[in-house]
Design a protein around this motif. Structure first.
Motif, short mmCIF file in Angstrom:
data_model
loop_
_atom_site.label_atom_id
_atom_site.label_comp_id
_atom_site.label_asym_id
_atom_site.label_seq_id
_atom_site.Cartn_x
_atom_site.Cartn_y
_atom_site.Cartn_z
N SER A 193 25.72 20.27 -33.98
CA SER A 193 26.75 19.55 -34.73
C SER A 193 27.76 18.94 -33.76
O SER A 193 28.14 19.59 -32.77
CB SER A 193 27.47 20.49 -35.70
N GLU B 256 32.02 14.34 -29.77
CA GLU B 256 32.21 13.81 -31.10
C GLU B 256 31.26 12.64 -31.34
O GLU B 256 30.95 11.89 -30.41
CB GLU B 256 33.65 13.34 -31.30
N THR C 144 30.82 22.41 -25.38
CA THR C 144 31.28 21.75 -26.61
C THR C 144 30.57 20.42 -26.73
O THR C 144 30.57 19.61 -25.79
CB THR C 144 32.80 21.52 -26.58
N THR C 145 29.95 20.17 -27.87
CA THR C 145 29.28 18.89 -28.07
C THR C 145 30.32 17.77 -28.23
O THR C 145 31.45 17.99 -28.66
CB THR C 145 28.40 18.94 -29.33
N THR D 94 31.50 20.61 -31.67
CA THR D 94 31.37 22.03 -32.00
C THR D 94 31.18 22.85 -30.73
O THR D 94 30.52 22.42 -29.78
CB THR D 94 30.17 22.26 -32.94
N ASP D 95 31.77 24.06 -30.72
CA ASP D 95 31.65 24.96 -29.57
C ASP D 95 30.42 25.85 -29.71
O ASP D 95 30.14 26.40 -30.78
CB ASP D 95 32.89 25.86 -29.47
N TYR D 96 29.69 25.98 -28.60
CA TYR D 96 28.50 26.83 -28.56
C TYR D 96 28.54 27.70 -27.30
O TYR D 96 29.28 27.42 -26.34
CB TYR D 96 27.22 25.99 -28.54
N GLU E 27 26.41 29.50 -32.13
CA GLU E 27 27.68 28.80 -32.32
C GLU E 27 28.81 29.77 -32.01
O GLU E 27 28.74 30.96 -32.35
CB GLU E 27 27.79 28.30 -33.76
#
Length: 540
Positions: free
Chosen positions: A267, A292, A289-290, A270-272, A238
């Protein structure tokens, strides 16, 4: 994916029809001439027909000679005449776009363009290859990156295709191993001969991390390793974290030099950061980024506002205006509201809880099917109506769930418009049970999808910008009770990495209300809609 075209809900067309009955000072109504079917030998899939842009696009097999394409089917809308004429059996030259002028009423001309696309897959693969070959079809040249540790006179080419799938290459590149100098090969197909050059480029061994395709709770990871490299994997963290985690080996797929993985348990929003790893080699770090796990406003249909005679499933018609229906059209003469709020018969009870009540009714001389959809009604257009489907939405849900209650009656109103291709047998459908319809589009549209019945422009699941689609059809009913449902949204595999921009959700009490066909009195309730983001993608 279904090939059914989901056309504009009949009540919206009714609005325009009633308006046309009241007054029409135009000598000839606007009747757009459309190409409704186009089929030729060698096409790979159904032609993409765009009645707004007046274009037809046909994807052809790579073995087809575009200069001599046999026409199998050419169909036009009612009253349209094409110039030049086109008949089954004609041989077309599709090396360039074709143009057809379609005439309907006097003075009404519509210029259509028909274009053939043809993709030739070209590749060269070898042992110890480092990255994809650089292939230029304009210069007939190939630059093949091979590990710098391999002698240039010991090159082993394993797979090659430089022309159509039926072309022949001489000499066979798999039998040529000395590339101390670029080697020449002859590619022949039909009456065409091409001279290609393959040059080996000694290259430092590296691994490459590619962009990820991130959904809400998972992401597809991609990378590349040299041929013969140690077993690769991916590591991720993450953003801002310090502990890198390995993607489980069973979730990693190696296909030659291409490596992919499905990373679960993420999640939303969220940034990974991730990278590919092979032995001591590490690719660059790539961020993603995932999406929403987003829901549409008022998916529970609890908030309603009345404007004049018409009900809307929104808290207001300004910032909260998300849902619309055919009420505006049905209320042009009197107050009918086939779509209305329900406060007593609910799937989930409680303070402030409501549902949407959708009923197929007779308005003036036509039927109107109760409906609700994400989008907005545009305007009456001559003898038709203009409607805009979809609202901005940048997530890809896997399911649409909720509750519905349906009490169908036998179809007693069969009054389809003349000259329209029907998805049912009009002579036999009377007396059959009516059916309700709930469906969802996830798309990459540039804006709301404009539907115009006057121009015969409708929603179409074959639209190339439709990423995912799901539907529920019920002709049995739910016995007067609410029934939970879950619609799986199926996504096109050829659109794997395309990000969504719009989403349209629609529910209607009579599936064929757009053809003024259904059971007067068929009653549907919908409540507590929601999107789901956990699970596996269903690809089509």
């Amino acid at each position: 994916m279904s090939v059914e075209k989901i056309k504009l809900l009949g009540v919206l067309l009714l609005a325009a029809t009633v308006s046309g009955c009241i007054k029409n000072d135009i000598p000839y109504p606007r009747l757009q001439g459309n190409i409704t079917a186009f089929e030729v030998e060698g096409q790979l899939s159904a032609a993409v027909i765009d009645s707004a842009a007046l274009t037809v696009t046909v994807d052809m097999a790579d073995t087809v000679d575009l200069a001599q394409v046999r026409l199998l089917k050419f169909a036009l809308s009612d009253k349209a005449v094409a110039e030049p004429a086109a008949d089954s059996g004609d041989v077309l030259d599709m090396t360039a776009s074709l143009e057809y002028s379609l005439a309907t009423w006097p003075g009404q001309q519509y210029l259509w363009t028909v274009t053939a696309t043809q993709t030739i897959e070209r590749y060269v693969r070898a042992e110890n290859q480092v990255g994809e070959a650089v292939i230029s079809a304009s210069t007939f040249s190939v630059k093949l990156p091979i590990s710098e540790d391999v002698p240039l006179d010991e090159i082993v080419i394993t797979e090659v295709q430089l022309g159509p799938s039926n072309s022949v290459i001489t000499p066979d590149p798999r039998e040529v191993h000395d590339f101390t100098q670029p080697q020449k090969f002859t590619v022949t197909y039909r009456d065409i001969t091409e001279e290609w050059t393959i040059a080996v480029m000694p290259t430092e061994v590296t691994v490459t991390t590619s962009d990820a395709d991130a959904w809400a709770h998972f992401a597809y990871l991609y990378g590349m390793v040299p041929s013969g490299a140690e077993t690769p994997t991916f590591r991720y963290v993450e953003a801002g974290g310090s502990e890198w985690l390995d993607v489980p080996a069973e979730d990693v797929t190696v296909d030659g030099m291409n490596v992919s993985a499905l990373l679960r348990g993420l999640s939303p929003g969220t940034d990974y950061v991730y990278k590919i790893v092979s032995g001591d080699l590490e690719g660059s770090e790539v961020a993603f980024t995932t999406e929403e796990a987003a829901q549409m406003p008022n998916m529970g249909f609890d908030q309603w506002v009345k404007d004049g005679k018409s009900w809307y499933a929104n808290p207001d018609l300004e910032s909260g205006y998300w849902w619309d229906s055919g009420n505006y059209g049905a209320n042009m003469i009197g107050e009918a509201n086939p779509t209305s709020p329900e406060e007593v018969f609910l799937a989930v009870s409680g303070d402030g809880e409501r549902a949407a009540r959708l009923e197929s009714v007779k308005v003036a001389i036509k039927m109107a099917g109760g409906n609700v959809f994400s989008g907005h009604f545009g305007s009456v257009q001559g003898l038709g109506a203009e409607v805009f489907f979809g609202r901005p939405f940048e997530s890809r849900p896997l399911t649409l769930s909720g509750y519905y209650s349906y009490s169908p009656v036998p179809i007693d109103n069969v009054d389809p418009p003349d000259g329209v291709e029907l998805p049912f047998d009009a002579s036999a459908i009377a007396g059959q049970s009516d059916r309700c319809h709930i469906f969802v589009y996830v798309t990459a549209w540039d804006g709301p999808y404009r539907v115009n019945t006057t121009e015969h422009r409708y929603l179409d699941v074959n639209d190339p910008d439709v990423l995912g689609y799901g539907e529920l059809i019920d002709e049995v009913g739910t016995g007067g009770e609410y029934k939970p449902f879950t619609i799986n949204i199926k996504y096109r595999e050829d659109k794997r990495n395309v990000k969504p921009t719009y989403c349209a959700v629609v529910a209607v009490a009579s599936q064929y209300a757009d053809y003024f066909t259904g059971g007067i009195g068929s009653l549907m309730y919908v409540d507590e809609f929601s999107f789901g983001y956990d699970g596996d993608v269903i690809w089509e």
